[in-house]
Design a protein around this motif. Sequence first.
Motif, PDB file in Angstrom:
ATOM      1  N   LYS A 135     -43.236   6.379 -20.413  1.00  0.00           N
ATOM      2  CA  LYS A 135     -45.393   5.624 -19.364  1.00  0.00           C
ATOM      3  C   LYS A 135     -45.398   5.576 -20.998  1.00  0.00           C
ATOM      4  N   PRO A 136     -46.605   4.466 -21.590  1.00  0.00           N
ATOM      5  CA  PRO A 136     -47.325   3.765 -19.959  1.00  0.00           C
ATOM      6  C   PRO A 136     -46.560   2.678 -19.702  1.00  0.00           C
ATOM      7  N   PHE A 137     -45.401   2.685 -20.871  1.00  0.00           N
ATOM      8  CA  PHE A 137     -44.627   1.113 -20.572  1.00  0.00           C
ATOM      9  C   PHE A 137     -43.642   0.873 -19.961  1.00  0.00           C
ATOM     10  N   CYS A 138     -43.080  -0.094 -19.463  1.00  0.00           N
ATOM     11  CA  CYS A 138     -41.748   0.102 -18.139  1.00  0.00           C
ATOM     12  C   CYS A 138     -40.823  -0.255 -18.562  1.00  0.00           C
ATOM     13  N   ASP A 139     -39.628   0.074 -17.975  1.00  0.00           N
ATOM     14  CA  ASP A 139     -38.708   0.484 -18.450  1.00  0.00           C
ATOM     15  C   ASP A 139     -37.817   0.231 -17.711  1.00  0.00           C
ATOM     16  N   GLY A 140     -38.234  -1.033 -16.896  1.00  0.00           N
ATOM     17  CA  GLY A 140     -37.314  -1.062 -15.208  1.00  0.00           C
ATOM     18  C   GLY A 140     -37.444  -0.127 -14.648  1.00  0.00           C
ATOM     19  N   ALA A 141     -37.841   0.936 -13.861  1.00  0.00           N
ATOM     20  CA  ALA A 141     -37.574   2.017 -13.097  1.00  0.00           C
ATOM     21  C   ALA A 141     -37.812   1.304 -11.936  1.00  0.00           C
ATOM     22  N   HIS A 142     -38.900   0.572 -11.672  1.00  0.00           N
ATOM     23  CA  HIS A 142     -39.356  -0.297 -10.463  1.00  0.00           C
ATOM     24  C   HIS A 142     -38.487  -0.509  -9.740  1.00  0.00           C
ATOM     25  N   GLY A 143     -37.574  -1.456 -10.606  1.00  0.00           N
ATOM     26  CA  GLY A 143     -35.466  -2.452  -9.807  1.00  0.00           C
ATOM     27  C   GLY A 143     -35.096  -1.290  -9.951  1.00  0.00           C
ATOM     28  N   ARG A 144     -34.947   0.086  -9.678  1.00  0.00           N
ATOM     29  CA  ARG A 144     -33.534   0.830  -9.508  1.00  0.00           C
ATOM     30  C   ARG A 144     -34.786   1.539  -8.442  1.00  0.00           C
ATOM     31  N   GLU A 145     -35.549   1.899  -8.461  1.00  0.00           N
ATOM     32  CA  GLU A 145     -36.096   2.925  -7.392  1.00  0.00           C
ATOM     33  C   GLU A 145     -36.775   2.417  -6.162  1.00  0.00           C
ATOM     34  N   GLY A 146     -36.475   0.858  -5.946  1.00  0.00           N
ATOM     35  CA  GLY A 146     -36.512   0.271  -4.897  1.00  0.00           C
ATOM     36  C   GLY A 146     -38.562  -0.052  -5.289  1.00  0.00           C
ATOM     37  N   PHE A 147     -39.559   0.003  -6.226  1.00  0.00           N
ATOM     38  CA  PHE A 147     -41.031  -0.294  -5.833  1.00  0.00           C
ATOM     39  C   PHE A 147     -41.352  -1.771  -5.200  1.00  0.00           C
ATOM     40  N   ALA A 148     -41.827  -1.212  -4.002  1.00  0.00           N
ATOM     41  CA  ALA A 148     -42.599  -2.253  -4.102  1.00  0.00           C
ATOM     42  C   ALA A 148     -44.150  -2.950  -3.639  1.00  0.00           C
TER      43      ALA A 148
END
Length: 75
Positions: A51-64
């Motif tokens: 943080k605050p940079f994106c590391d791709g966690a949204h894809g692994r965690e199913g962020f929608a």
Amino acid sequence: MDPAEVEITVTDDGPLSVRGPFVLVDAEGNRYDVGPRRRVALCRCGRSANKPFCDGAHGREGFAAAGRAPVADGE
């Protein structure tokens, strides 16, 4: 895009993409070193290990989340 303009794009199910000449500071006014980059992705899901940079966690965690700007009448 004007050379001095900053554009922030809300990506579907992902980060905020910041493009243009910008300075990124924390809550205390300290600058992040973004080097000569003119584009960064900022975490929106809250799960990035960088943080605050994106590391791709949204894809692994199913962020929608899909943000859309309101459209004015007649457009």
